[in-house]
Motif scaffolding. Structure first.
Motif, PDB file in Angstrom:
ATOM      1  N   LYS B 100       0.834  -1.210   0.000  1.00 63.19           N
ATOM      2  CA  LYS B 100       0.000   0.000   0.000  1.00 63.19           C
ATOM      3  C   LYS B 100       0.872   1.264   0.000  1.00 63.19           C
ATOM      4  O   LYS B 100       0.613   2.210  -0.755  1.00 63.19           O
ATOM      5  CB  LYS B 100      -0.921  -0.008   1.215  1.00 63.19           C
ATOM      6  CG  LYS B 100      -1.771   1.247   1.345  1.00 63.19           C
ATOM      7  CD  LYS B 100      -2.909   1.071   2.325  1.00 63.19           C
ATOM      8  CE  LYS B 100      -3.635   2.387   2.600  1.00 63.19           C
ATOM      9  NZ  LYS B 100      -4.037   3.094   1.365  1.00 63.19           N
ATOM     10  N   ILE B 101       1.896   1.264   0.836  1.00 67.55           N
ATOM     11  CA  ILE B 101       2.773   2.442   0.893  1.00 67.55           C
ATOM     12  C   ILE B 101       3.422   2.681  -0.455  1.00 67.55           C
ATOM     13  O   ILE B 101       3.449   3.803  -0.972  1.00 67.55           O
ATOM     14  CB  ILE B 101       3.845   2.243   1.995  1.00 67.55           C
ATOM     15  CG1 ILE B 101       3.199   2.363   3.372  1.00 67.55           C
ATOM     16  CG2 ILE B 101       4.979   3.245   1.826  1.00 67.55           C
ATOM     17  CD1 ILE B 101       4.125   2.009   4.519  1.00 67.55           C
ATOM     18  N   VAL B 102       3.950   1.619  -1.048  1.00 72.55           N
ATOM     19  CA  VAL B 102       4.662   1.767  -2.316  1.00 72.55           C
ATOM     20  C   VAL B 102       3.704   2.219  -3.417  1.00 72.55           C
ATOM     21  O   VAL B 102       4.013   3.147  -4.187  1.00 72.55           O
ATOM     22  CB  VAL B 102       5.352   0.439  -2.692  1.00 72.55           C
ATOM     23  CG1 VAL B 102       5.807   0.466  -4.131  1.00 72.55           C
ATOM     24  CG2 VAL B 102       6.534   0.182  -1.777  1.00 72.55           C
ATOM     25  N   VAL B 103       2.550   1.587  -3.485  1.00 68.07           N
ATOM     26  CA  VAL B 103       1.614   1.911  -4.564  1.00 68.07           C
ATOM     27  C   VAL B 103       0.997   3.294  -4.358  1.00 68.07           C
ATOM     28  O   VAL B 103       0.922   4.100  -5.288  1.00 68.07           O
ATOM     29  CB  VAL B 103       0.520   0.832  -4.660  1.00 68.07           C
ATOM     30  CG1 VAL B 103      -0.588   1.271  -5.603  1.00 68.07           C
ATOM     31  CG2 VAL B 103       1.133  -0.489  -5.137  1.00 68.07           C
ATOM     32  N   ASP B 104       0.578   3.583  -3.128  1.00 69.01           N
ATOM     33  CA  ASP B 104      -0.075   4.874  -2.866  1.00 69.01           C
ATOM     34  C   ASP B 104       0.844   6.055  -3.155  1.00 69.01           C
ATOM     35  O   ASP B 104       0.384   7.153  -3.474  1.00 69.01           O
ATOM     36  CB  ASP B 104      -0.546   4.942  -1.405  1.00 69.01           C
ATOM     37  CG  ASP B 104      -1.826   4.141  -1.182  1.00 69.01           C
ATOM     38  OD1 ASP B 104      -2.379   3.622  -2.173  1.00 69.01           O
ATOM     39  OD2 ASP B 104      -2.278   4.042  -0.031  1.00 69.01           O
ATOM     40  N   THR B 105       2.131   5.857  -3.010  1.00 72.52           N
ATOM     41  CA  THR B 105       3.064   6.959  -3.262  1.00 72.52           C
ATOM     42  C   THR B 105       3.699   6.863  -4.648  1.00 72.52           C
ATOM     43  O   THR B 105       4.676   7.565  -4.911  1.00 72.52           O
ATOM     44  CB  THR B 105       4.183   6.971  -2.206  1.00 72.52           C
ATOM     45  OG1 THR B 105       4.955   5.762  -2.317  1.00 72.52           O
ATOM     46  CG2 THR B 105       3.617   7.068  -0.802  1.00 72.52           C
ATOM     47  N   ASP B 106       3.134   6.033  -5.489  1.00 76.26           N
ATOM     48  CA  ASP B 106       3.663   5.868  -6.847  1.00 76.26           C
ATOM     49  C   ASP B 106       5.137   5.482  -6.821  1.00 76.26           C
ATOM     50  O   ASP B 106       5.958   6.069  -7.544  1.00 76.26           O
ATOM     51  CB  ASP B 106       3.438   7.145  -7.665  1.00 76.26           C
ATOM     52  CG  ASP B 106       3.680   6.924  -9.156  1.00 76.26           C
ATOM     53  OD1 ASP B 106       3.443   5.790  -9.626  1.00 76.26           O
ATOM     54  OD2 ASP B 106       4.133   7.866  -9.818  1.00 76.26           O
ATOM     55  N   PHE B 107       5.471   4.549  -5.951  1.00 77.02           N
ATOM     56  CA  PHE B 107       6.832   4.006  -5.853  1.00 77.02           C
ATOM     57  C   PHE B 107       7.858   5.032  -5.365  1.00 77.02           C
ATOM     58  O   PHE B 107       9.037   4.898  -5.649  1.00 77.02           O
ATOM     59  CB  PHE B 107       7.288   3.428  -7.199  1.00 77.02           C
ATOM     60  CG  PHE B 107       6.373   2.371  -7.735  1.00 77.02           C
ATOM     61  CD1 PHE B 107       6.443   1.071  -7.275  1.00 77.02           C
ATOM     62  CD2 PHE B 107       5.421   2.696  -8.681  1.00 77.02           C
ATOM     63  CE1 PHE B 107       5.591   0.101  -7.768  1.00 77.02           C
ATOM     64  CE2 PHE B 107       4.555   1.725  -9.178  1.00 77.02           C
ATOM     65  CZ  PHE B 107       4.645   0.425  -8.725  1.00 77.02           C
ATOM     66  N   ARG B 108       7.391   6.014  -4.648  1.00 76.75           N
ATOM     67  CA  ARG B 108       8.303   7.051  -4.166  1.00 76.75           C
ATOM     68  C   ARG B 108       8.713   6.840  -2.718  1.00 76.75           C
ATOM     69  O   ARG B 108       9.777   7.281  -2.309  1.00 76.75           O
ATOM     70  CB  ARG B 108       7.665   8.431  -4.328  1.00 76.75           C
ATOM     71  CG  ARG B 108       7.228   8.711  -5.765  1.00 76.75           C
ATOM     72  CD  ARG B 108       6.528  10.059  -5.873  1.00 76.75           C
ATOM     73  NE  ARG B 108       7.465  11.158  -5.861  1.00 76.75           N
ATOM     74  CZ  ARG B 108       8.113  11.605  -6.931  1.00 76.75           C
ATOM     75  NH1 ARG B 108       7.915  11.037  -8.097  1.00 76.75           N
ATOM     76  NH2 ARG B 108       8.952  12.614  -6.836  1.00 76.75           N
ATOM     77  N   ALA B 109       7.882   6.208  -1.931  1.00 74.08           N
ATOM     78  CA  ALA B 109       8.214   5.985  -0.521  1.00 74.08           C
ATOM     79  C   ALA B 109       8.496   4.512  -0.281  1.00 74.08           C
ATOM     80  O   ALA B 109       8.073   3.642  -1.042  1.00 74.08           O
ATOM     81  CB  ALA B 109       7.070   6.460   0.386  1.00 74.08           C
ATOM     82  N   GLY B 110       9.236   4.241   0.783  1.00 72.45           N
ATOM     83  CA  GLY B 110       9.555   2.865   1.152  1.00 72.45           C
ATOM     84  C   GLY B 110       9.591   2.733   2.653  1.00 72.45           C
ATOM     85  O   GLY B 110       8.676   3.202   3.330  1.00 72.45           O
TER      86      GLY B 110
END
Lengths: 201, 201
Positions: B100-110
């Motif tokens: 969810k984190i990766v997708v919701d931030t368009d692969f910008r957050a980890g």
DNA sequence: GCTAGACTATGACGGTCGTTATAGCCAGTG
DNA sequence: CACTGGCTATAACGACCGTCATAGTCTAGC
């Protein structure tokens, strides 16, 4: 200075350009891309700052891209060779390379490809260094997957396991640095080896 | 600004201090520790710069430490709850959170814990944030290992597999960011789930 | 010898960094 | 009412950043 950089040794025999790239890979693997300055990269390679922009006219992005590819090729070359003795030998070599880097640097250095992967792209388009990191991961995976297939694994299973191996090793190296211990590497090695043995008949 | 930060939402209802910590965790997870400035952290939380040093007198190191613990607790809480339904459910929740984190931030957050883990300690002693990162990994591992033992795994096997899961997930998230794809997460999920099922009877 | 081009040396540019200091605001308590 | 203490506002400090420009040095080929 002088007693620390062992992982990506900067032999004075190489050209200044090669020393800069290898030094940049080492520094990025320690501090991350954003915290690696071109000034220190040049100093670390005993090259003048001006030379950096002579060799890498596109600036920091180009240097980072070449550093990623440099490490990617270094690992891929070794991996390709050791995989000739089978996937388990390849895994062992893969793990051994990272273990040596982590231990030799007293848990201070890791993987520059991972370091570049977790830096947010500036705004719109994907930077070249991030594309290079993706390509490096892809190459490592496909080397492992091919070897697994050659030893009896189904293609889909081989691809899945190859991805798991690369991801697990990258994550494990980071965990070792945080814990200042090689225990995670030992545990991961055990599990991954068993996994390969189970899959290849 | 305003449409980007979804992973670690900064609800205006929380206190300024909480907003600063949550925002710092988000920014660290995107750009790494060294590239996260206190100025931008304050701005992101709509708090004045002076307040940052009021709430965190020990400066950036303290803020980073609290950000790591904040994320560690957030994940651990969810993991603990879902593990009540068994290790496979726990793994699924663990993977789902990161996806969810990766997708919701368009692969910008980890993962900010990983980001802190791969920053070289300054000189002599280990910084508090790195110690916190090691503790967070330890907690996640022990939650998973306990659940695996409760479902029939040998203690040593359980510890190994728990380490593998945490390491693989952390590495996979980074690979997803580099490739701008969730395919690594899909593959890792498949392999890890099969591994748990095989181990627990 | 001389000249072209590869490389070095040096310094500057505007900008951001972590951190500190200081003065002001503004609740709540007496 | 005064006043105290939590919080804000603003400016400043030295240091470092990426990048560029310019002038100097060196070396290979004619």
């Amino acid at each position: 200075m002088g007693s620390e950089g062992i992982a990506y040794v900067t032999q004075p025999s190489r050209t200044a350009r090669e020393r800069i790239v290898a030094g940049a890979a080492d520094m990025i693997s320690r501090r991350g891309l954003n915290a690696t300055s071109i000034r220190e990269t040049a100093k670390h390679a005993r090259a003048p700052l001006g030379s950096t922009y002579h060799y890498f006219p596109e600036g920091k992005q180009q240097l980072a891209t070449e550093a990623v590819r440099y490490t990617g090729d270094l690992i891929a070359r070794s991996l390709r060779k050791e995989l000739e003795a089978g996937p388990v030998a390849g895994l062992r070599a893969f793990l051994g390379l990272w273990r040596k880097i982590v231990v030799d640097t007293d848990f201070r250095a890791g993987c520059p490809v991972l370091a570049v992967s977790i830096e947010e792209p500036p705004t719109d388009e994907t930077p070249a260094a991030l594309l290079a990191a993706a390509a490096v991961f892809e190459e490592w995976e496909s080397l492992l997957a091919a070897s697994l297939r050659d030893h009896g694994a189904e293609p889909e299973e081989a691809a899945q396991l190859a991805t798991l191996i690369v991801a697990a090793v990258e994550g494990t190296v980071a965990m070792c640095r945080a814990k200042r211990s090689t225990q995670p590497l030992d545990r991961t090695a055990e599990q991954l080896q068993a996994l390969i043995l189970r899959l290849c008949r």
